[in-house]
Design an enzyme around this catalytic site. Structure first.
Site, PDB file in Angstrom:
ATOM      1  N   ASP A 118      -0.018  -6.201  12.028  1.00 32.06           N
ATOM      2  CA  ASP A 118      -0.522  -4.915  11.558  1.00 32.06           C
ATOM      3  C   ASP A 118       0.208  -4.643  10.247  1.00 32.06           C
ATOM      4  O   ASP A 118       0.709  -5.581   9.616  1.00 32.06           O
ATOM      5  CB  ASP A 118      -0.275  -3.819  12.610  1.00 32.06           C
ATOM      6  CG  ASP A 118      -1.125  -2.568  12.391  1.00 32.06           C
ATOM      7  OD1 ASP A 118      -0.869  -1.859  11.419  1.00 32.06           O
ATOM      8  OD2 ASP A 118      -2.045  -2.294  13.175  1.00 32.06           O
ATOM      9  N   LYS A 161      -0.428  -1.545  21.595  1.00 31.28           N
ATOM     10  CA  LYS A 161       0.067  -1.482  20.229  1.00 31.28           C
ATOM     11  C   LYS A 161       1.583  -1.463  20.293  1.00 31.28           C
ATOM     12  O   LYS A 161       2.173  -1.040  21.301  1.00 31.28           O
ATOM     13  CB  LYS A 161      -0.436  -0.220  19.511  1.00 31.28           C
ATOM     14  CG  LYS A 161      -0.597  -0.415  18.011  1.00 31.28           C
ATOM     15  CD  LYS A 161      -1.806  -1.272  17.657  1.00 31.28           C
ATOM     16  CE  LYS A 161      -1.959  -1.412  16.148  1.00 31.28           C
ATOM     17  NZ  LYS A 161      -3.173  -2.159  15.802  1.00 31.28           N
TER      18      LYS A 161
END
Length: 455
Positions: free
Chosen positions: A175, A135
């Site tokens: 995201d 991430k």
């Protein structure tokens, strides 16, 4: 040892593990929450299998392989130099290249990205695909910035990031705050710097190698998972009242799919409040709100004004009676009190579209009530699944049809559901989807780590 003694031993092992983790990583509460939610479920497996403990699989799994930090300097439209912080947390490559999104939001810090990277690792494992977990993101706030400013920030970030990513190393995606537009600018800068037209990011537009249905995948996959849960008990979505939080990409496409399945979607929300439309969204309302949020980037209160429905400022929708609740906004948006309101209102299913939107107390309420609760790592895996399909299409240079992507997505969500049932079904036939997802994902990563030795 009695069952009570076994449970006490398990809890002591969990508490001891978490105490050591907190000492090593103080002030990272959201990361600790994510780890505990998994460790609670997988500790019995670790205690039963000596090789997992001897290889320190859990201890290794809660530490990222690498963390890259960046100072991102760029110029705004007035020529002022701005400085933001960014990170790429490459959590686990045991199953394949690192894979996970980039988030642009003022709340982004290392603890948030560690929680997301850890969750992504278990989620990617649960898909059955050859994907590691990662991430990344920045504390850059795109809200109020011009298009040119956002582009310049993306270019500045990729100038730093391109050295640590690659098609066999790490493939970022989008995201919160990073959609198809931002992915395109990131990809363009990567191509400028490397002279390579490669599938190094996913979520691209079709014109530069993106996959059909990537935009819809997380929301559609979420509802597909709900369909599998209901089908298992001989039920379906038709006629059910559905409450959804959020009004971004995941929430809107979950609503679209739910409406297509015959559900009545009665709420959407953003950070200012929520709208309650008792008649439910239809095709015309869906088209209008998608244009509002995905194109004009307006506020959800405009929906209430346009369709003359109730708008509740500063509130979340969990007090609205429903059959199905889909939290699709952000982490920890649904607490214990909200969970009890859902249960008292007759809710039968909660499936998470956002990353860890339910607090630990809320999850405990759902489990105690025996309703169907699908955690994010199972229910919202459709996005990363179609990202993997995009990677495959890029590798061979052949795009897939919408029908093929949709069919493969449905199969993958069905496979994830089956894994949750396999590892989460008790003797009475009730499925604890959270335990099933955690154990299935953990075991797949653990076996890969064992196979590769200590590293």
């Amino acid at each position: 040892m009695s069952s009570r003694g076994l449970e006490r031993s398990r809890q002591q092992a969990v508490d001891g593990f978490m105490e050591r983790l907190v000492r090593r990583t103080p002030h990272e509460e959201i990361f600790h929450q994510a780890v505990r939610s998994v460790v609670e479920d997988v500790m019995p497996v670790v205690l039963e299998r000596r090789e997992l403990a001897e290889a320190a699989i859990l201890e290794r799994l809660v530490e990222p392989e690498r963390i890259h930090g960046f100072r991102v300097a760029w110029q705004d439209d007035a020529g002022r130099v701005q400085v933001d912080r960014a990170w790429r947390v490459q959590w686990s490559g045991a199953l394949g290249p690192f894979k996970g999104g980039l988030r642009f939001h003022p709340s982004v810090d290392l603890a948030v990205l560690k929680f997301l990277g850890f969750e992504q690792t278990v989620k990617n494992a649960l898909t059955g695909l050859p994907l590691g977990g990662a991430k990344g993101g920045a504390d850059f706030d795109p809200k109020g910035r011009s298009e040119r400013e956002v582009m310049r920030f993306c270019q500045a970030l990729m100038t730093l990031l391109h050295r640590v990513i690659g098609v066999d190393e790490d493939i970022p995606a989008g995201d919160i705050g990073v959609g198809q537009r931002e992915i395109g600018w990131l990809f363009g800068q990567y191509r400028r710097l490397t002279h390579r037209f490669a599938g190094v990011v996913t979520g691209k537009g079709r014109e530069i190698g993106g996959s059909l249905m990537r935009v819809e995948a997380t929301g559609y996959g979420l509802v597909m998972f709900v369909e599998r849960m209901l089908e298992r008990r001989g039920d379906g979505l038709r006629g059910k009242t559905c409450v959804i939080s959020g009004a971004g990409n995941v929430a809107l496409h979950a609503a679209e799919r739910a409406v297509a399945c015959g559900a009545r979607v009665v709420t959407l929300s953003d950070s200012d409040g929520f709208v309650h439309d008792p008649d439910g969204l239809d095709a015309d309302k869906m088209a209008w709100v998608k244009a509002l949020k995905l194109e004009r980037r307006g506020r959800i209160r405009e929906y209430a004004e346009r369709f003359d429905v109730q708008y509740r400022e500063g509130q979340a929708p969990w007090g609205v009676p429903c059959d199905v609740a889909l939290p699709c906004a952000t982490q920890n948006e649904l607490d214990g009190g909200a969970a009890r309101r859902l249960v008292d209102g007759g809710c039968e299913v909660v499936a998470e579209g956002a990353n860890m939107p339910s607090t630990a107390e809320a999850v405990a309420v759902f489990r105690a009530a025996g309703l169907l609760y699908a955690p994010d790592k199972a229910a919202n895996a459709g996005g990363v699944a179609v990202s993997a399909l995009e990677m495959g299409q890029n590798a061979v240079g052949l795009p897939w049809s919408r029908e093929r992507v949709n069919g493969t997505l449905a199969t993958l969500m069905g496979d994830i559901h089956a894994r949750c049932v396999e590892h989460g079904c008790d003797r009475g036939g009730h499925v604890d989807y959270a335990r099933g997802a955690n154990v299935a994902g953990f075991l797949r990563v653990a076996e890969a780590m064992l196979a590769q030795g200590v590293m």
